[in-house]
Structures are given as structure tokens and as C-alpha cells.
Design a protein around this motif. Structure first.
Motif, PDB file in Angstrom:
ATOM      1  N   ILE A   1       0.508  -0.962   0.091  1.00 43.10           N
ATOM      2  CA  ILE A   1      -0.491   0.156  -0.236  1.00 43.10           C
ATOM      3  C   ILE A   1       1.126   0.908   0.160  1.00 43.10           C
ATOM      4  O   ILE A   1       0.628   2.623  -0.609  1.00 43.10           O
ATOM      5  N   GLY A   2       1.902   1.361   1.030  1.00 41.11           N
ATOM      6  CA  GLY A   2       2.949   2.364   1.283  1.00 41.11           C
ATOM      7  C   GLY A   2       3.705   2.874  -0.282  1.00 41.11           C
ATOM      8  O   GLY A   2       3.905   3.830  -0.962  1.00 41.11           O
ATOM      9  N   ARG A   3       3.823   1.604  -1.050  1.00 38.23           N
ATOM     10  CA  ARG A   3       4.792   1.510  -1.952  1.00 38.23           C
ATOM     11  C   ARG A   3       4.117   1.838  -3.458  1.00 38.23           C
ATOM     12  O   ARG A   3       4.118   2.940  -4.568  1.00 38.23           O
ATOM     13  N   GLU A   4       2.639   1.474  -3.493  1.00 37.79           N
ATOM     14  CA  GLU A   4       2.044   2.400  -4.195  1.00 37.79           C
ATOM     15  C   GLU A   4       0.968   4.063  -3.854  1.00 37.79           C
ATOM     16  O   GLU A   4       1.372   4.444  -5.074  1.00 37.79           O
ATOM     17  N   ALA A   5       1.681   4.225  -2.870  1.00 45.24           N
ATOM     18  CA  ALA A   5       0.595   5.096  -2.676  1.00 45.24           C
ATOM     19  C   ALA A   5       1.921   6.285  -2.970  1.00 45.24           C
ATOM     20  O   ALA A   5       1.447   7.846  -3.827  1.00 45.24           O
ATOM     21  N   LEU A   6       2.769   5.777  -3.377  1.00 44.86           N
ATOM     22  CA  LEU A   6       3.958   6.918  -3.730  1.00 44.86           C
ATOM     23  C   LEU A   6       4.424   6.420  -5.010  1.00 44.86           C
ATOM     24  O   LEU A   6       4.993   7.407  -5.928  1.00 44.86           O
ATOM     25  N   GLY A   7       3.438   5.647  -6.228  1.00 43.30           N
ATOM     26  CA  GLY A   7       3.527   5.623  -7.524  1.00 43.30           C
ATOM     27  C   GLY A   7       5.042   4.610  -7.712  1.00 43.30           C
ATOM     28  O   GLY A   7       5.394   5.106  -9.022  1.00 43.30           O
ATOM     29  N   TRP A   8       5.415   4.098  -6.496  1.00 49.63           N
ATOM     30  CA  TRP A   8       7.308   3.351  -6.960  1.00 49.63           C
ATOM     31  C   TRP A   8       6.289   1.814  -7.477  1.00 49.63           C
ATOM     32  O   TRP A   8       5.603   1.024  -6.928  1.00 49.63           O
ATOM     33  N   ARG A   9       7.069   1.091  -8.833  1.00 50.74           N
ATOM     34  CA  ARG A   9       7.271   0.002  -8.771  1.00 50.74           C
ATOM     35  C   ARG A   9       8.135  -0.693  -7.620  1.00 50.74           C
ATOM     36  O   ARG A   9       8.666  -0.339  -6.539  1.00 50.74           O
TER      37      ARG A   9
ATOM     38  N   ALA B   1      10.552  -2.852  -8.716  1.00 50.03           N
ATOM     39  CA  ALA B   1      11.971  -2.667  -8.518  1.00 50.03           C
ATOM     40  C   ALA B   1      12.376  -0.729  -8.080  1.00 50.03           C
ATOM     41  O   ALA B   1      13.638  -1.126  -7.234  1.00 50.03           O
ATOM     42  N   ASP B   2      11.083  -0.289  -7.768  1.00 50.79           N
ATOM     43  CA  ASP B   2      12.059   0.887  -7.809  1.00 50.79           C
ATOM     44  C   ASP B   2      12.262   1.196  -5.865  1.00 50.79           C
ATOM     45  O   ASP B   2      12.867   1.424  -4.993  1.00 50.79           O
TER      46      ASP B   2
ATOM     47  N   LEU C   1      15.258   0.107  -1.035  1.00 51.43           N
ATOM     48  CA  LEU C   1      15.824  -1.652  -0.366  1.00 51.43           C
ATOM     49  C   LEU C   1      17.346  -1.845  -0.198  1.00 51.43           C
ATOM     50  O   LEU C   1      17.854  -2.673   0.816  1.00 51.43           O
ATOM     51  N   LEU C   2      17.867  -1.955  -1.219  1.00 50.07           N
ATOM     52  CA  LEU C   2      19.461  -2.487  -1.911  1.00 50.07           C
ATOM     53  C   LEU C   2      18.978  -4.035  -1.658  1.00 50.07           C
ATOM     54  O   LEU C   2      19.805  -4.972  -1.447  1.00 50.07           O
ATOM     55  N   CYS C   3      18.101  -5.141  -2.707  1.00 49.79           N
ATOM     56  CA  CYS C   3      17.277  -6.041  -2.679  1.00 49.79           C
ATOM     57  C   CYS C   3      16.890  -5.972  -3.656  1.00 49.79           C
ATOM     58  O   CYS C   3      16.283  -4.846  -4.418  1.00 49.79           O
ATOM     59  N   SER C   4      16.540  -6.981  -4.125  1.00 47.85           N
ATOM     60  CA  SER C   4      15.874  -7.395  -5.930  1.00 47.85           C
ATOM     61  C   SER C   4      14.191  -7.078  -6.239  1.00 47.85           C
ATOM     62  O   SER C   4      14.126  -7.130  -4.731  1.00 47.85           O
ATOM     63  N   GLN C   5      14.213  -7.013  -7.414  1.00 46.34           N
ATOM     64  CA  GLN C   5      12.157  -6.665  -7.373  1.00 46.34           C
ATOM     65  C   GLN C   5      11.474  -7.955  -6.280  1.00 46.34           C
ATOM     66  O   GLN C   5      10.914  -8.205  -6.209  1.00 46.34           O
ATOM     67  N   SER C   6      12.508  -9.613  -6.829  1.00 44.06           N
ATOM     68  CA  SER C   6      12.110 -10.444  -6.702  1.00 44.06           C
ATOM     69  C   SER C   6      11.815 -10.453  -5.015  1.00 44.06           C
ATOM     70  O   SER C   6      10.372 -11.349  -4.623  1.00 44.06           O
ATOM     71  N   ALA C   7      12.396 -10.169  -3.984  1.00 47.48           N
ATOM     72  CA  ALA C   7      12.051  -9.369  -3.341  1.00 47.48           C
ATOM     73  C   ALA C   7      11.747  -8.819  -2.216  1.00 47.48           C
ATOM     74  O   ALA C   7      10.964  -9.577  -1.494  1.00 47.48           O
TER      75      ALA C   7
END
Length: 59
Positions: A16-24, A26-27, A32-38
Motif C-alpha cells: 500500500i505504501g509503495r503504491e501510494a508513492l507510485g513506485w514499482r 523494482a523502485d 532497500l538494496l534488494c531485488s524486485q523478486s525479494a
């Protein structure tokens, strides 16, 4: 079972927080210095934040 429910709830809050910021995913992973899959596993409650970012150092 209760730990799994808490992980899924925390993952939902991350999403929810990520989407509120408009981030993917991967962003967020880059920040966080980790992968999109993480990040995906984190949001699904399949991993914990500690496991996602453990031992990572900023460049």
C-alpha cells in the motif's frame, strides 16, 4: 500460523505504501538494496523484512 498472518499484513502495508508513492517493486527494491523478486516475496508474506535486507550496505 499467527506469524504468517502478521507477515502477510506487514506485506500488505508495504505494498500500500509503495503504491501510494507510485513506485514499482523494482523502485522499492533499489532503495532497500534488494531485488524486485525479494520485494514481491515480502509483499506476499513469504519472507520477512530482515531477510529481504539482511547484510546489505549502501553503495
Amino acid at each position: 500460523m499467527l506469524a504468517l498472518a502478521h507477515s502477510q499484513h506487514a506485506g500488505s502495508l508495504v505494498r500500500i505504501g509503495r503504491e501510494a508513492l507510485g513506485w514499482r517493486q523494482a523502485d522499492l527494491g533499489k532503495r532497500l538494496l534488494c531485488s524486485q523478486s525479494a520485494v514481491s516475496r515480502l509483499e506476499q508474506g513469504r519472507t520477512r523484512i530482515f531477510a529481504c535486507c539482511a547484510g546489505r550496505q549502501p553503495k
